[in-house]
Scaffold this motif. Structure first.
Motif, PDB file in Angstrom:
ATOM      1  N   ILE B  39       1.120  -0.979   0.389  1.00 23.60           N
ATOM      2  CA  ILE B  39       0.196  -0.158   0.233  1.00 23.60           C
ATOM      3  C   ILE B  39       1.037   1.224  -0.195  1.00 23.60           C
ATOM      4  N   ASP B  41       3.854   1.297  -1.400  1.00 27.96           N
ATOM      5  CA  ASP B  41       4.689   1.964  -1.928  1.00 27.96           C
ATOM      6  C   ASP B  41       4.158   2.900  -2.560  1.00 27.96           C
ATOM      7  N   LYS B  42       4.709   4.633  -3.696  1.00 29.11           N
ATOM      8  CA  LYS B  42       4.763   4.906  -4.370  1.00 29.11           C
ATOM      9  C   LYS B  42       4.043   4.823  -5.652  1.00 29.11           C
ATOM     10  N   VAL B  45      -0.629   1.938  -5.058  1.00 30.19           N
ATOM     11  CA  VAL B  45      -2.318   2.465  -4.747  1.00 30.19           C
ATOM     12  C   VAL B  45      -3.140   3.606  -5.812  1.00 30.19           C
ATOM     13  N   VAL B  49      -6.122   1.839  -8.656  1.00 31.07           N
ATOM     14  CA  VAL B  49      -7.002   2.822  -8.685  1.00 31.07           C
ATOM     15  C   VAL B  49      -7.597   2.571 -10.237  1.00 31.07           C
TER      16      VAL B  49
END
Lengths: 144, 144
Positions: B39, B41-42, B45, B49
């Motif tokens: 979740i 790390d850059k 997410v 999405v």
DNA sequence: CCGTATCCGACATGATACTG
DNA sequence: CAGTATCATGTCGGATACGG
């Protein structure tokens, strides 16, 4: 399953509006990143979880969170304070006594963290299995 | 009295410690770390999405997620695949066509991510204000 | 189009020593 | 006890070039 189908792609093609807080994707920073960066770093969540149990002193936090260095605890707790998620209180005693507690905002975050933790536990086994399956299927190919 | 306190927007609200997923607090690593690392790390997410809107091809993802390099998109998507959150499908056409979609597990995570995104939006202003207040109160003292 | 392979700098984190 | 300061280092991530 041999997917030979090159026809139309199934499924929706639009990002659900309620998930696209940026309006447009060409605008990468839209606020969620800030929060995610905090959630994502190595120690913040553990501090939040610990503070969810009530106010803690500096050393209590350090003892509770196994492996955290003094430096990182300081940084973590300062960033949380800066973001208004944690309240830092210094009592002018000797030696100094400082305690940390969640603010209202921070407490709200704990619900999400809790949900995340529960999800993790629920799917932990599945994820672990998926990983070993992947590693078995892709030998020598290390991702992580 | 008058303890010196800094930061914080509202009064603290203690939360009952039913948050401990590990059973014991002295054992903070219990699987939640794995998920959090993903979740946190850059890019993960943002990929999740985007995939919540339906299957996407590699280039589509890269175009949608502004600023991500080819390398990082590959790594991110591979790790998600390894964890069983994303399904990767290769169509043997020329040139190759690959698409990515969320698995059932991955889709479940979407809800949490969505909640996190909503929380971020809701509290974005408060956090920004807390930050500038902190920075105003602590000049020259940079945390970030 | 969909990647992999290198190189490299920036930053996060850890270890250690010192202060109030 | 509760930090601050300094230095060492490992990893992340970007740029670039090449390959299937």
């Amino acid at each position: 399953m041999s997917p030979t189908h090159t026809g139309g792609t199934a499924g929706a093609t639009a990002v659900p509006a309620d998930l696209d807080p940026c309006g447009r994707e060409d605008h990468p920073d839209c606020g969620i990143r800030d929060v995610l960066d905090r959630i994502g770093d190595k120690w913040s969540v553990l501090v939040i979880v610990e503070l969810a149990g009530g106010p803690r002193r500096f050393r209590e936090l350090q003892r509770a969170i196994d492996g955290i260095s003094q430096r990182m605890l300081t940084l973590t707790v300062r960033r949380l304070e800066r973001d208004g998620l944690v309240l830092r209180t210094v009592y002018p005693t000797v030696p100094a006594r400082v305690d940390y507690r969640l603010t209202g905002t921070g407490a709200g975050l704990t619900h999400l963290v809790k949900a995340l933790a529960e999800w993790s536990l629920t799917h932990r086994a599945a994820i672990a299995e998926a990983r070993s399956r992947y590693d078995r299927a892709h030998p020598g190919h290390d991702i992580r």
